[in-house]
Design a protein around this motif. Sequence first.
Motif, PDB file in Angstrom:
ATOM      1  N   HIS A  20       0.817  -1.220   0.000  1.00  0.00           N
ATOM      2  CA  HIS A  20       0.000   0.000   0.000  1.00  0.00           C
ATOM      3  C   HIS A  20       0.853   1.274   0.000  1.00  0.00           C
ATOM      4  O   HIS A  20       0.609   2.185  -0.795  1.00  0.00           O
ATOM      5  CB  HIS A  20      -0.949   0.000   1.194  1.00  0.00           C
ATOM      6  CG  HIS A  20      -1.983  -1.084   1.138  1.00  0.00           C
ATOM      7  ND1 HIS A  20      -2.822  -1.258   0.063  1.00  0.00           N
ATOM      8  CD2 HIS A  20      -2.291  -2.070   2.023  1.00  0.00           C
ATOM      9  CE1 HIS A  20      -3.619  -2.291   0.286  1.00  0.00           C
ATOM     10  NE2 HIS A  20      -3.314  -2.802   1.463  1.00  0.00           N
ATOM     11  N   ALA A  21       1.832   1.353   0.894  1.00  0.00           N
ATOM     12  CA  ALA A  21       2.684   2.552   0.942  1.00  0.00           C
ATOM     13  C   ALA A  21       3.749   2.540  -0.143  1.00  0.00           C
ATOM     14  O   ALA A  21       4.316   3.583  -0.465  1.00  0.00           O
ATOM     15  CB  ALA A  21       3.343   2.672   2.315  1.00  0.00           C
ATOM     16  N   ARG A  22       4.029   1.328  -0.679  1.00  0.00           N
ATOM     17  CA  ARG A  22       5.084   1.168  -1.697  1.00  0.00           C
ATOM     18  C   ARG A  22       6.390   1.801  -1.210  1.00  0.00           C
ATOM     19  O   ARG A  22       7.035   2.598  -1.905  1.00  0.00           O
ATOM     20  CB  ARG A  22       4.632   1.755  -3.039  1.00  0.00           C
ATOM     21  CG  ARG A  22       3.379   1.075  -3.575  1.00  0.00           C
ATOM     22  CD  ARG A  22       3.024   1.538  -4.973  1.00  0.00           C
ATOM     23  NE  ARG A  22       2.479   2.890  -4.986  1.00  0.00           N
ATOM     24  CZ  ARG A  22       1.195   3.192  -4.802  1.00  0.00           C
ATOM     25  NH1 ARG A  22       0.327   2.223  -4.579  1.00  0.00           N
ATOM     26  NH2 ARG A  22       0.772   4.438  -4.837  1.00  0.00           N
ATOM     27  N   LEU A  23       6.754   1.427  -0.001  1.00  0.00           N
ATOM     28  CA  LEU A  23       7.914   1.997   0.682  1.00  0.00           C
ATOM     29  C   LEU A  23       9.201   1.721  -0.091  1.00  0.00           C
ATOM     30  O   LEU A  23       9.422   0.614  -0.583  1.00  0.00           O
ATOM     31  CB  LEU A  23       8.013   1.395   2.088  1.00  0.00           C
ATOM     32  CG  LEU A  23       9.059   1.980   3.026  1.00  0.00           C
ATOM     33  CD1 LEU A  23       8.736   3.426   3.365  1.00  0.00           C
ATOM     34  CD2 LEU A  23       9.123   1.145   4.312  1.00  0.00           C
ATOM     35  N   THR A  24      10.051   2.740  -0.183  1.00  0.00           N
ATOM     36  CA  THR A  24      11.340   2.591  -0.862  1.00  0.00           C
ATOM     37  C   THR A  24      12.475   3.017   0.069  1.00  0.00           C
ATOM     38  O   THR A  24      12.263   3.707   1.067  1.00  0.00           O
ATOM     39  CB  THR A  24      11.393   3.441  -2.144  1.00  0.00           C
ATOM     40  OG1 THR A  24      11.166   4.819  -1.810  1.00  0.00           O
ATOM     41  CG2 THR A  24      10.347   2.976  -3.143  1.00  0.00           C
ATOM     42  N   ALA A  25      13.671   2.596  -0.279  1.00  0.00           N
ATOM     43  CA  ALA A  25      14.848   2.896   0.535  1.00  0.00           C
ATOM     44  C   ALA A  25      15.027   4.404   0.688  1.00  0.00           C
ATOM     45  O   ALA A  25      14.832   5.172  -0.257  1.00  0.00           O
ATOM     46  CB  ALA A  25      16.090   2.283  -0.113  1.00  0.00           C
ATOM     47  N   GLY A  26      15.397   4.808   1.905  1.00  0.00           N
ATOM     48  CA  GLY A  26      15.655   6.212   2.189  1.00  0.00           C
ATOM     49  C   GLY A  26      14.453   6.978   2.692  1.00  0.00           C
ATOM     50  O   GLY A  26      14.605   8.105   3.189  1.00  0.00           O
ATOM     51  N   ALA A  60      14.111  -3.432   6.703  1.00  0.00           N
ATOM     52  CA  ALA A  60      14.548  -4.333   5.643  1.00  0.00           C
ATOM     53  C   ALA A  60      14.348  -3.713   4.258  1.00  0.00           C
ATOM     54  O   ALA A  60      15.100  -4.011   3.322  1.00  0.00           O
ATOM     55  CB  ALA A  60      13.787  -5.654   5.738  1.00  0.00           C
ATOM     56  N   LEU A  61      13.353  -2.833   4.138  1.00  0.00           N
ATOM     57  CA  LEU A  61      13.098  -2.148   2.870  1.00  0.00           C
ATOM     58  C   LEU A  61      13.947  -0.893   2.703  1.00  0.00           C
ATOM     59  O   LEU A  61      13.822  -0.176   1.707  1.00  0.00           O
ATOM     60  CB  LEU A  61      11.609  -1.794   2.766  1.00  0.00           C
ATOM     61  CG  LEU A  61      10.652  -2.993   2.656  1.00  0.00           C
ATOM     62  CD1 LEU A  61       9.204  -2.537   2.733  1.00  0.00           C
ATOM     63  CD2 LEU A  61      10.899  -3.774   1.360  1.00  0.00           C
ATOM     64  N   GLY A  62      14.804  -0.633   3.692  1.00  0.00           N
ATOM     65  CA  GLY A  62      15.752   0.470   3.576  1.00  0.00           C
ATOM     66  C   GLY A  62      15.296   1.799   4.126  1.00  0.00           C
ATOM     67  O   GLY A  62      15.920   2.836   3.865  1.00  0.00           O
ATOM     68  N   ALA A  63      14.214   1.795   4.904  1.00  0.00           N
ATOM     69  CA  ALA A  63      13.682   3.046   5.441  1.00  0.00           C
ATOM     70  C   ALA A  63      14.347   3.437   6.751  1.00  0.00           C
ATOM     71  O   ALA A  63      14.949   2.592   7.438  1.00  0.00           O
ATOM     72  CB  ALA A  63      12.179   2.915   5.655  1.00  0.00           C
ATOM     73  N   GLU A  64      14.227   4.727   7.081  1.00  0.00           N
ATOM     74  CA  GLU A  64      14.590   5.222   8.406  1.00  0.00           C
ATOM     75  C   GLU A  64      13.324   5.164   9.262  1.00  0.00           C
ATOM     76  O   GLU A  64      12.295   5.709   8.889  1.00  0.00           O
ATOM     77  CB  GLU A  64      15.104   6.661   8.327  1.00  0.00           C
ATOM     78  CG  GLU A  64      16.335   6.840   7.461  1.00  0.00           C
ATOM     79  CD  GLU A  64      16.715   8.302   7.340  1.00  0.00           C
ATOM     80  OE1 GLU A  64      16.272   9.116   8.186  1.00  0.00           O
ATOM     81  OE2 GLU A  64      17.445   8.638   6.389  1.00  0.00           O
ATOM     82  N   VAL A  65      13.412   4.495  10.415  1.00  0.00           N
ATOM     83  CA  VAL A  65      12.205   4.178  11.181  1.00  0.00           C
ATOM     84  C   VAL A  65      12.229   4.846  12.550  1.00  0.00           C
ATOM     85  O   VAL A  65      13.241   4.807  13.264  1.00  0.00           O
ATOM     86  CB  VAL A  65      12.051   2.655  11.368  1.00  0.00           C
ATOM     87  CG1 VAL A  65      10.710   2.335  12.020  1.00  0.00           C
ATOM     88  CG2 VAL A  65      12.186   1.939  10.037  1.00  0.00           C
ATOM     89  N   THR A  66      11.088   5.438  12.909  1.00  0.00           N
ATOM     90  CA  THR A  66      10.865   5.951  14.254  1.00  0.00           C
ATOM     91  C   THR A  66       9.662   5.227  14.825  1.00  0.00           C
ATOM     92  O   THR A  66       8.615   5.115  14.177  1.00  0.00           O
ATOM     93  CB  THR A  66      10.589   7.465  14.238  1.00  0.00           C
ATOM     94  OG1 THR A  66      11.723   8.140  13.690  1.00  0.00           O
ATOM     95  CG2 THR A  66      10.336   7.990  15.655  1.00  0.00           C
ATOM     96  N   GLY A  67       9.798   4.720  16.047  1.00  0.00           N
ATOM     97  CA  GLY A  67       8.713   3.996  16.684  1.00  0.00           C
ATOM     98  C   GLY A  67       8.204   4.716  17.918  1.00  0.00           C
ATOM     99  O   GLY A  67       8.990   5.259  18.697  1.00  0.00           O
ATOM    100  N   VAL A  68       6.886   4.741  18.090  1.00  0.00           N
ATOM    101  CA  VAL A  68       6.261   5.345  19.264  1.00  0.00           C
ATOM    102  C   VAL A  68       5.837   4.223  20.206  1.00  0.00           C
ATOM    103  O   VAL A  68       5.149   3.281  19.804  1.00  0.00           O
ATOM    104  CB  VAL A  68       5.028   6.192  18.875  1.00  0.00           C
ATOM    105  CG1 VAL A  68       4.431   6.849  20.114  1.00  0.00           C
ATOM    106  CG2 VAL A  68       5.410   7.244  17.836  1.00  0.00           C
TER     107      VAL A  68
END
Length: 327
Positions: free
Chosen positions: A143-149, A171-179
């Motif tokens: 759905h979001a079609r997440l890409t690296a970066g 794993a998809l190369g994103a920078e992640v922030t968790g709440v």
Amino acid sequence: MQAITQDTYGSTDTLTLRDVDAPVPGAGQVLVRVRAASVNAADWHVMRGDPRIARLALGLRRPKARIRGRDVAGVVAAVGAGVTHVQPGDEVYGEAGAADGAFAEFACLPAGQVAPKPAGSTFEQAAAMPLAGCTALEGLRDHARLTAGQRVLVNGAAGGVGTFAVQIARALGAEVTGVCSTRNVELVRSLGADVVDYTVEDVTARTDRYDVVFDLVGNRRLRELRGLLTDGGTLLLAGGGVWDGGSLLGPIRLLVTGAVVGRLLRQRIVTFTATPTTERLTALAELFGSGAVTPVVDRTYPLAQVPEAIRHVETGHARAKTVVVVP
């Protein structure tokens, strides 16, 4: 066989361990000797018949499906006509869908929601993955079609879906922030995310903006969540909520509002209910095999203690996944 059954809506007091007939697989179904199952928010929603509007589908006066539970890992006992990708004796995992039936010694699953168990995984690990893992994968990849970066914010990062979402986004190369809350900060950080402790900081007060916001809690207004997005960002809404005495709409209110408002904005608002297909389950197994995703199992319970397991999850503060072991 023994199974956890329910004849009327209500609390965990309505759940009973009983001897019932084992199911027989029909065409396009797989009969699994259950070795482990896991608890999802969907289980207590069905058990309570909450939100009440959902009873139009679940059953007006009582649940149509008497045996609770959706996630399964075990060994194929038999297959129905037309099933070729798994055979009796194979170790598999999958999801029962709306028919439920996982909290039992045997369960029938749609063949299209079954895949070989991830190589090297325990039954407990595999059982933790289908619905939660596929919700995260479907949301981020499909759905979001997440890409690296890209930058991702996961609200509810320490929960069942959240722990998978953090790992899959990484794993998809994103920078992640968790709440998450204070007690879960180290867990979420260990999965590879920067952390916002909601007991200390209001994430909506931040000036940071994200390409994808994945809301798994349902405790924020739509405009607050949209305020966290970039101009062309994507908001993923996949349920949420805790038992608070019952409601007519519950998290469905936010989902419906998002679906309507999303048609009018540059920002994308995606509301969805995940389907753990064989393709998604296979992709999850590959992520597990590569070491990119590891299920986090916080607690295990025997089959007879499913009521206690569901009670633990419906408070909304269970860490990661709760698994039921079936001997």
